[in-house]
Design an enzyme around this catalytic site. Sequence first.
Site, PDB file in Angstrom:
ATOM      1  CE1 TYR A 223      25.428  35.389  36.437  1.00 50.96           C
ATOM      2  CE2 TYR A 223      25.166  37.473  35.280  1.00 50.96           C
ATOM      3  CZ  TYR A 223      25.837  36.688  36.185  1.00 50.96           C
ATOM      4  OH  TYR A 223      26.927  37.192  36.861  1.00 50.96           O
TER       5      TYR A 223
ATOM      6  CE1 TYR B 134      30.368  34.183  37.949  1.00 50.07           C
ATOM      7  CE2 TYR B 134      29.318  35.206  36.052  1.00 50.07           C
ATOM      8  CZ  TYR B 134      29.406  35.008  37.420  1.00 50.07           C
ATOM      9  OH  TYR B 134      28.528  35.665  38.253  1.00 50.07           O
TER      10      TYR B 134
ATOM     11  N   PRO C 274      28.089  45.251  34.003  1.00 51.77           N
ATOM     12  CG  PRO C 274      26.399  45.900  35.449  1.00 51.77           C
ATOM     13  CD  PRO C 274      27.136  46.333  34.242  1.00 51.77           C
TER      14      PRO C 274
ATOM     15  CG  HIS D  51      28.014  31.138  44.766  1.00 50.31           C
ATOM     16  ND1 HIS D  51      26.934  31.747  44.174  1.00 50.31           N
ATOM     17  CD2 HIS D  51      27.764  31.151  46.108  1.00 50.31           C
ATOM     18  CE1 HIS D  51      26.059  32.104  45.101  1.00 50.31           C
ATOM     19  NE2 HIS D  51      26.550  31.757  46.294  1.00 50.31           N
TER      20      HIS D  51
ATOM     21  CE  LYS E 258      34.933  37.961  34.415  1.00 48.23           C
ATOM     22  NZ  LYS E 258      35.085  37.203  35.664  1.00 48.23           N
TER      23      LYS E 258
HETATM   24  P1  FAS Z   1      35.484  53.356  42.347  1.00 45.31           P
HETATM   25  O1  FAS Z   1      34.668  54.235  41.424  1.00 45.31           O
HETATM   26  O2  FAS Z   1      34.799  52.327  43.170  1.00 45.31           O
HETATM   27  O3  FAS Z   1      36.273  54.280  43.390  1.00 45.31           O
HETATM   28  C1  FAS Z   1      36.863  55.495  42.962  1.00 45.31           C
HETATM   29  C2  FAS Z   1      36.981  56.388  44.174  1.00 45.31           C
HETATM   30  O4  FAS Z   1      37.671  57.588  43.770  1.00 45.31           O
HETATM   31  C3  FAS Z   1      35.627  56.818  44.700  1.00 45.31           C
HETATM   32  O5  FAS Z   1      35.548  56.605  46.085  1.00 45.31           O
HETATM   33  C4  FAS Z   1      35.540  58.315  44.355  1.00 45.31           C
HETATM   34  O6  FAS Z   1      34.837  59.058  45.325  1.00 45.31           O
HETATM   35  C5  FAS Z   1      36.998  58.700  44.313  1.00 45.31           C
HETATM   36  N1  FAS Z   1      37.277  59.859  43.462  1.00 45.31           N
HETATM   37  C6  FAS Z   1      36.724  60.148  42.255  1.00 45.31           C
HETATM   38  N2  FAS Z   1      37.229  61.304  41.783  1.00 45.31           N
HETATM   39  C7  FAS Z   1      38.134  61.753  42.710  1.00 45.31           C
HETATM   40  C8  FAS Z   1      38.972  62.883  42.800  1.00 45.31           C
HETATM   41  N3  FAS Z   1      38.999  63.799  41.826  1.00 45.31           N
HETATM   42  N4  FAS Z   1      39.757  63.033  43.904  1.00 45.31           N
HETATM   43  C9  FAS Z   1      39.740  62.085  44.884  1.00 45.31           C
HETATM   44  N5  FAS Z   1      38.961  60.977  44.861  1.00 45.31           N
HETATM   45  C10 FAS Z   1      38.165  60.828  43.780  1.00 45.31           C
HETATM   46  N6  FAS Z   1      31.136  45.741  39.216  1.00 45.31           N
HETATM   47  C11 FAS Z   1      30.855  44.421  39.324  1.00 45.31           C
HETATM   48  O7  FAS Z   1      31.755  43.609  39.203  1.00 45.31           O
HETATM   49  N7  FAS Z   1      29.551  44.008  39.559  1.00 45.31           N
HETATM   50  C12 FAS Z   1      28.526  44.912  39.725  1.00 45.31           C
HETATM   51  O8  FAS Z   1      27.388  44.531  39.943  1.00 45.31           O
HETATM   52  C13 FAS Z   1      28.797  46.285  39.634  1.00 45.31           C
HETATM   53  N8  FAS Z   1      27.800  47.216  39.823  1.00 45.31           N
HETATM   54  C14 FAS Z   1      28.103  48.561  39.700  1.00 45.31           C
HETATM   55  C15 FAS Z   1      27.114  49.557  39.874  1.00 45.31           C
HETATM   56  C16 FAS Z   1      27.433  50.928  39.737  1.00 45.31           C
HETATM   57  C17 FAS Z   1      26.354  51.969  39.925  1.00 45.31           C
HETATM   58  C18 FAS Z   1      28.752  51.316  39.427  1.00 45.31           C
HETATM   59  C19 FAS Z   1      29.118  52.775  39.251  1.00 45.31           C
HETATM   60  C20 FAS Z   1      29.736  50.339  39.262  1.00 45.31           C
HETATM   61  C21 FAS Z   1      29.420  48.966  39.403  1.00 45.31           C
HETATM   62  N9  FAS Z   1      30.387  47.968  39.265  1.00 45.31           N
HETATM   63  C22 FAS Z   1      30.125  46.656  39.368  1.00 45.31           C
HETATM   64  C23 FAS Z   1      31.733  48.311  38.992  1.00 45.31           C
HETATM   65  C24 FAS Z   1      32.366  48.727  40.300  1.00 45.31           C
HETATM   66  O9  FAS Z   1      32.229  47.703  41.217  1.00 45.31           O
HETATM   67  C25 FAS Z   1      33.773  49.120  39.984  1.00 45.31           C
HETATM   68  O10 FAS Z   1      34.392  48.191  39.103  1.00 45.31           O
HETATM   69  C26 FAS Z   1      34.607  49.280  41.222  1.00 45.31           C
HETATM   70  O11 FAS Z   1      33.961  50.190  42.062  1.00 45.31           O
HETATM   71  C27 FAS Z   1      35.978  49.756  40.773  1.00 45.31           C
HETATM   72  O12 FAS Z   1      36.637  50.210  41.883  1.00 45.31           O
HETATM   73  P2  FAS Z   1      37.593  51.494  41.782  1.00 45.31           P
HETATM   74  O13 FAS Z   1      38.456  51.363  40.583  1.00 45.31           O
HETATM   75  O14 FAS Z   1      38.190  51.636  43.124  1.00 45.31           O
HETATM   76  O15 FAS Z   1      36.615  52.716  41.445  1.00 45.31           O
HETATM   77  C1  PHB Z   2      25.631  41.507  42.253  1.00 45.88           C
HETATM   78  O1  PHB Z   2      25.407  40.636  43.116  1.00 45.88           O
HETATM   79  O2  PHB Z   2      25.502  42.747  42.476  1.00 45.88           O
HETATM   80  C2  PHB Z   2      26.051  41.075  40.875  1.00 45.88           C
HETATM   81  C3  PHB Z   2      26.388  39.759  40.665  1.00 45.88           C
HETATM   82  C4  PHB Z   2      26.774  39.357  39.393  1.00 45.88           C
HETATM   83  C5  PHB Z   2      26.804  40.286  38.363  1.00 45.88           C
HETATM   84  C6  PHB Z   2      26.469  41.621  38.588  1.00 45.88           C
HETATM   85  C7  PHB Z   2      26.074  42.014  39.850  1.00 45.88           C
HETATM   86  O3  PHB Z   2      27.177  39.896  37.116  1.00 45.88           O
END
Ligand code: FAS
Ligand code: PHB
Length: 389
Positions: A200, A384, A292, A72, A296
């Site tokens: 957005y 961004y 989100p 994009h 980032k």
């Molecule tokens: P993660 O949380 O992805 O992974 C951590 C892992 O550790 C998990 O698999 C968990 O099961 C495991 N774990 C936890 N405790 C443990 C333990 N005690 N022992 C062993 N394993 C354990 N970011 C964006 O950029 N855009 C978005 O739209 C966006 N939407 C999101 C929506 C939700 C609901 C959430 C929660 C996050 C969102 N995020 C978004 C942020 C998300 O993408 C995170 O930044 C990303 O998953 C970070 O990756 P990790 O640091 O690997 O953490």
């Molecule tokens: C998504 O596609 O899930 C998304 C994209 C941009 C954002 C947040 C979520 O800022």
Amino acid sequence: MRTQVCIIGGGPSGLLLSQLLHRKGIDTVVLERHSREHVLSRIRAGVLEWGTVELLREAGVGERMDREGLPHLGVNLALQNRAFRIDFQKLVGKKVMVYGQTEVTHDLYAARDAIGGKVICEAEGVTLHDLDTDAPFVTFVKDGSEQRIDADYVVGCDGFHGVSRRSIPADTLREYEKVYPFGWLGVLSRTPPVHDELIYANHPRGFALCSMRNRNLSRYYIQVPLDTKLEDWPDEAFWEELKRRIPTDAAERLVTGPSIEKSIAPLRSYVAEPMRWGRLMLCGDAAHIVPPTGAKGLNLAASDVHYAYHALADHYLEGDDEGLERYSERALARVWKAMRFSWSFTMLMHRFPDQSPFEQRMQEAELEVLESSRAAQTVMAENYVGLPY
Ligand code: FAS
Ligand code: PHB
């Protein structure tokens, strides 16, 4: 069992770090609490900074992303029933890649399997020991039996609710947090995206975002109050509200359909310092959470992994420990800038419960400055697409 680097968490951070280190001949073991299926069932991020794209390619997991991902060159901001475009290519000569976190994680698991990476799923009761010595170890329970892994370093990639950050003594850990008074209700639908780039939208009824995963899989969000329940939002109600918040021309084009995933995510800004204590390093959501809005979260996890990977590779391959000693300083310098952008963009685009008509107009005036100022758009574009590592 013994390894050089024991990684806690089999999400994108942990898998990417283990893959990068493995390719440098550095031994790792990843401990994941849940099953692989559970991890892969999560719908999360959608936008990859180019730094993340390049790191995934360096890890040897860029092939499907390059084939199926959508580059994009810009993004659209909407207000008062109109939209304007931030042209990344023209302003900063960069782009982003739309490719879902679920796919990234899937590709990483496949890559770990392909080179015999050690990922232990359903590892329960993970506990970190002797992190402030030169002989840390980790214990956990797998299939009912207690296991122990001795390691040189432990990297906490276990997300916001993990065990790693909580293993840093309370009198050492510094925490910074802002909780936002609303959440995002997200819907995934097998429908063509309403636009070929993200939209957005700032609206007096609340924020909305039109995103996508591919040309027939759309991701939409609307801001909702914190006490919202999924049952408050049947599909029809969601689509009607989304149409009210985006410009009319987009609303008229919107193809609706049954939601194949629907979830509510709370919004918070959070940073824990330091990101290293003794032989423990923190990466990704284990150390910080961003709203989100700025896309980032996953991308900050990638830059943490970049710093941790180079620090550990320099240690093992060059005997150079500067990266380890400066890991927290370097990672946090980028974290705080992304934290600022995500907070600022969230404050600009969302309607706050106690927001006055004057404050709504101030948000719209800020967007009009962005609409008319190349300098303001350049700052937006730089942040961004992702600041340099
Ligand atoms: P993660 O949380 O992805 O992974 C951590 C892992 O550790 C998990 O698999 C968990 O099961 C495991 N774990 C936890 N405790 C443990 C333990 N005690 N022992 C062993 N394993 C354990 N970011 C964006 O950029 N855009 C978005 O739209 C966006 N939407 C999101 C929506 C939700 C609901 C959430 C929660 C996050 C969102 N995020 C978004 C942020 C998300 O993408 C995170 O930044 C990303 O998953 C970070 O990756 P990790 O640091 O690997 O953490
Ligand atoms: C998504 O596609 O899930 C998304 C994209 C941009 C954002 C947040 C979520 O800022």
